[in-house]
Scaffold this motif. Structure first.
Motif, PDB file in Angstrom:
ATOM      1  N   GLN A 118      45.422  60.571  92.799  1.00  0.00           N
ATOM      2  CA  GLN A 118      44.742  60.049  91.613  1.00  0.00           C
ATOM      3  C   GLN A 118      43.272  60.456  91.591  1.00  0.00           C
ATOM      4  O   GLN A 118      42.715  60.792  90.545  1.00  0.00           O
ATOM      5  CB  GLN A 118      44.866  58.525  91.571  1.00  0.00           C
TER       6      GLN A 118
ATOM      7  N   GLY B  35      47.933  52.055  88.424  1.00  0.00           N
ATOM      8  CA  GLY B  35      46.982  53.133  88.655  1.00  0.00           C
ATOM      9  C   GLY B  35      45.583  52.629  88.898  1.00  0.00           C
ATOM     10  O   GLY B  35      45.254  51.468  88.614  1.00  0.00           O
TER      11      GLY B  35
ATOM     12  N   TRP C 257      51.140  60.097  83.130  1.00  0.00           N
ATOM     13  CA  TRP C 257      50.803  58.779  82.610  1.00  0.00           C
ATOM     14  C   TRP C 257      51.532  58.548  81.296  1.00  0.00           C
ATOM     15  O   TRP C 257      52.048  59.473  80.672  1.00  0.00           O
ATOM     16  CB  TRP C 257      49.292  58.631  82.399  1.00  0.00           C
TER      17      TRP C 257
ATOM     18  N   SER D 225      50.826  64.645  81.404  1.00  0.00           N
ATOM     19  CA  SER D 225      50.528  64.841  82.819  1.00  0.00           C
ATOM     20  C   SER D 225      49.553  65.993  82.977  1.00  0.00           C
ATOM     21  O   SER D 225      49.257  66.713  82.020  1.00  0.00           O
ATOM     22  CB  SER D 225      51.809  65.127  83.613  1.00  0.00           C
TER      23      SER D 225
ATOM     24  N   VAL E  25      49.776  54.899  85.110  1.00  0.00           N
ATOM     25  CA  VAL E  25      49.754  56.166  85.843  1.00  0.00           C
ATOM     26  C   VAL E  25      51.063  56.295  86.621  1.00  0.00           C
ATOM     27  O   VAL E  25      51.529  55.331  87.230  1.00  0.00           O
ATOM     28  CB  VAL E  25      48.545  56.230  86.806  1.00  0.00           C
ATOM     29  N   THR E  26      51.635  57.482  86.607  1.00  0.00           N
ATOM     30  CA  THR E  26      52.947  57.705  87.230  1.00  0.00           C
ATOM     31  C   THR E  26      52.936  58.968  88.082  1.00  0.00           C
ATOM     32  O   THR E  26      51.988  59.749  88.058  1.00  0.00           O
ATOM     33  CB  THR E  26      54.037  57.854  86.153  1.00  0.00           C
TER      34      THR E  26
ATOM     35  N   ILE F  27      41.620  58.214  81.385  1.00  0.00           N
ATOM     36  CA  ILE F  27      42.715  58.662  80.516  1.00  0.00           C
ATOM     37  C   ILE F  27      42.581  58.037  79.131  1.00  0.00           C
ATOM     38  O   ILE F  27      42.788  58.708  78.106  1.00  0.00           O
ATOM     39  CB  ILE F  27      44.074  58.304  81.159  1.00  0.00           C
TER      40      ILE F  27
ATOM     41  N   ILE G 155      50.805  63.987  88.916  1.00  0.00           N
ATOM     42  CA  ILE G 155      50.110  62.868  88.284  1.00  0.00           C
ATOM     43  C   ILE G 155      50.389  62.923  86.781  1.00  0.00           C
ATOM     44  O   ILE G 155      50.031  63.880  86.089  1.00  0.00           O
ATOM     45  CB  ILE G 155      48.588  62.917  88.530  1.00  0.00           C
TER      46      ILE G 155
ATOM     47  N   LEU H 279      40.685  55.673  86.835  1.00  0.00           N
ATOM     48  CA  LEU H 279      41.513  56.721  86.256  1.00  0.00           C
ATOM     49  C   LEU H 279      42.111  56.277  84.925  1.00  0.00           C
ATOM     50  O   LEU H 279      42.162  57.054  83.957  1.00  0.00           O
ATOM     51  CB  LEU H 279      42.625  57.110  87.234  1.00  0.00           C
ATOM     52  N   ARG H 280      42.546  55.035  84.844  1.00  0.00           N
ATOM     53  CA  ARG H 280      43.107  54.534  83.585  1.00  0.00           C
ATOM     54  C   ARG H 280      42.054  54.545  82.479  1.00  0.00           C
ATOM     55  O   ARG H 280      42.357  54.886  81.326  1.00  0.00           O
ATOM     56  CB  ARG H 280      43.665  53.122  83.788  1.00  0.00           C
TER      57      ARG H 280
ATOM     58  N   THR I 124      51.133  55.055  92.764  1.00  0.00           N
ATOM     59  CA  THR I 124      50.857  56.481  92.903  1.00  0.00           C
ATOM     60  C   THR I 124      49.845  56.716  94.022  1.00  0.00           C
ATOM     61  O   THR I 124      48.925  55.914  94.226  1.00  0.00           O
ATOM     62  CB  THR I 124      50.294  57.040  91.581  1.00  0.00           C
TER      63      THR I 124
END
Length: 492
Positions: free
Chosen positions: A374, A172, A347, A334, A198-199, A180, A345, A176-177, A369
């Motif tokens: 994202q 990810g 995680w 998510s 991230v998934t 989160i 999106i 964004l990581r 992703t």
């Protein structure tokens, strides 16, 4: 890692919270009858339904190789059927290789060769995407998108310096990581970006973990009523899901500890806060004990928190990972349930070593992703608290509407209003949920019963009713379901 490091390869004295199912190799006839649930309801002969119910207990690990089943006459007496019905059911099980029948030693669950490969069942989750054309869909929990989310999506302008990158990290975007990780820290769970993957939605996160940690023949523990994405994923790996009994507050933690000690599972998968589909909320003391058990036995625990933030009374506890930092807890979440179902999106938060391992598996699956997705998720996550509150208000009002509709059209059904989440778990006073669902389909409404959510065998007496449809659609759906119920009940 050998089989003895992952799954139990020996016969066990499996116990539930209210007494042993098996003692010294002999199956208790009373406990077996209780665990069979409402097996007499449904299609086929009584004998075929009984053999299917016993077969499900074998597949789920509650009946182990070598366990001796009750004598035909004893089981017939307790279940109020003829001895011939039990004899025929045992014969069916023997024909399928699930039991061995020997003169003088009774009927025993077949040995390791017969139990090494779990019973193959159709994907349970598939049923939730099978609404009939022109029918109202009460199968899926697709929440209404909050007004704030619409505004944020409309106003979104992606950062071109990131959106135009030729490639991205399978784990990810770094920004964004970190975002989160900060959300976790704000909720009371210390987290670094290296612990985040991230998934494409929470289901991919769950599947990645199961694929990495579960081998053929492994046992996975889950609530006896649970999200089919767990059971289906384990089944694809050749594992066996063992359902843990539930109480009015959720998972029976005493039963979980017994199963962890005796079945030596590879993984535990739980949905403890506004559980899907039952709506239960695990109390604080029980949550802490789950984390303690994970640390004590060294068994990884997946905590599904996708609807934890949809809380009608504002109660959202920290993750299980916050209860004990050294516990091997994997948290999955998510944006789909509280912001926008169309934005896939999700995680997971886990130990950095596991994240690196899953990152490699993710690269083989689908590289990474979508970067634009994202970037949009970052805008939504910046307003996560407000979006969750708005989503909770909308669906709490819809739950109140559903309660009034149930009182009007289905007054004899039993429900316990959840304190959060997106669905109501409704119990029929009599009959089969599967049979009712077939009648409901003829009335133009698609619903899912207990079988779609059962980890193993379970009473066929509940319907999950999402309260996510618009008011007018929900009103018509419950009116149709009421008509279907009256037609079905007249046949009982």
């Amino acid at each position: 890692m050998g089989i003895t490091d992952r799954a139990n390869s020996r016969r066990v004295d499996q116990r539930s919270a209210d007494g042993p199912l098996v003692h010294a190799g002999d199956v208790s006839v009373e406990r077996l009858a209780a665990r069979l649930g409402r097996w007499t309801q449904g299609d086929g002969t009584l004998a075929s339904r009984l053999s299917q119910a016993v077969g499900a207990l074998i597949a789920g690990g509650e009946l182990r190789p070598g366990d001796r089943l009750p004598a035909e006459r004893a089981l017939a007496a307790v279940t109020s059927v003829s001895r011939g019905t039990v004899v025929a059911a045992y014969s069916d099980l023997a024909d399928d290789g699930l039991v061995e029948r020997r003169q003088g030693s009774g009927t025993r669950v077949a040995g390791a060769a017969a139990s090494a490969v779990p019973m193959q069942r159709p994907g349970r989750g598939e049923a939730l995407f099978s609404a009939l054309p022109n029918a109202i869909d009460l199968l899926r929990t697709v929440p209404q998108i909050p007004d704030l989310a619409v505004q944020l999506i409309t106003a979104h302008t992606p950062r071109l310096d990131l959106a135009l990158l030729p490639e991205t990290d399978p784990a990810g975007l770094a920004a964004l990581r970190e975002q989160i990780a900060e959300l976790f820290r704000a909720e009371g769970t210390p987290t670094t970006p290296e612990q985040i993957l991230v998934t494409h939605g929470a289901q991919q996160a769950i599947s990645l973990v199961i694929n990495a940690l579960v081998a053929p023949g492994d046992v996975v523990l889950a609530e006896e009523i649970t999200w089919p994405g767990v059971t289906d994923s384990v089944g694809l790996r050749g594992g066996v899901v063992h359902g843990i009994p539930m109480t009015a507050d959720g998972l029976d933690v005493d039963a979980l500890e017994i199963a962890m000690a005796r079945l030596r599972p590879a993984l535990v998968a739980l949905n403890p806060h506004h559980q899907n589909p039952t709506g239960t909320r695990l109390p604080a003391q029980a949550r802490h004990r789950v984390a303690e058990l994970a640390a004590q036995y060294g068994v990884p625990v997946i905590e599904d928190r996708v609807v934890a933030g949809i809380s009608f009374d504002g109660v959202v506890p920290p993750s299980l990972a916050a209860e004990r930092p050294d516990a091997p807890v994997i948290v999955v979440e998510s944006v789909s349930k509280w912001a926008w179902a169309g934005l896939r999106i999700g995680w997971l938060r886990a130990d950095p070593v596991l994240v690196r391992r899953l990152r490699g598996a993710r690269q083989l699956a689908d590289q990474s992703t979508s970067v634009p997705a994202q970037l949009l998720a970052m805008d939504l996550l910046a307003h996560a608290d407000e979006l969750r509150r708005q989503n909770s208000r909308v669906h709490h009002a819809r739950l109140r509407l559903l309660q009034s509709l149930m009182a009007e059209h289905l007054p004899d059904w039993t429900t316990v209003p959840p304190r959060g989440g997106l669905s109501l778990w409704a119990q029929l006073p009599i009959g089969s949920a599967a049979a009712l669902a077939r009648v409901a389909a003829t009335h133009g409404v698609s619903v899912a019963g207990s079988a779609a959510f059962a980890a193993s065998v379970a009473p066929d007496d509940h319907i999950r009713i999402p309260f996510t449809a618009p008011d007018e659609v929900l009103t018509e759906a419950i009116a149709r379901l009421g008509d279907a119920w009256r037609e079905y009940r007249a046949t009982l």
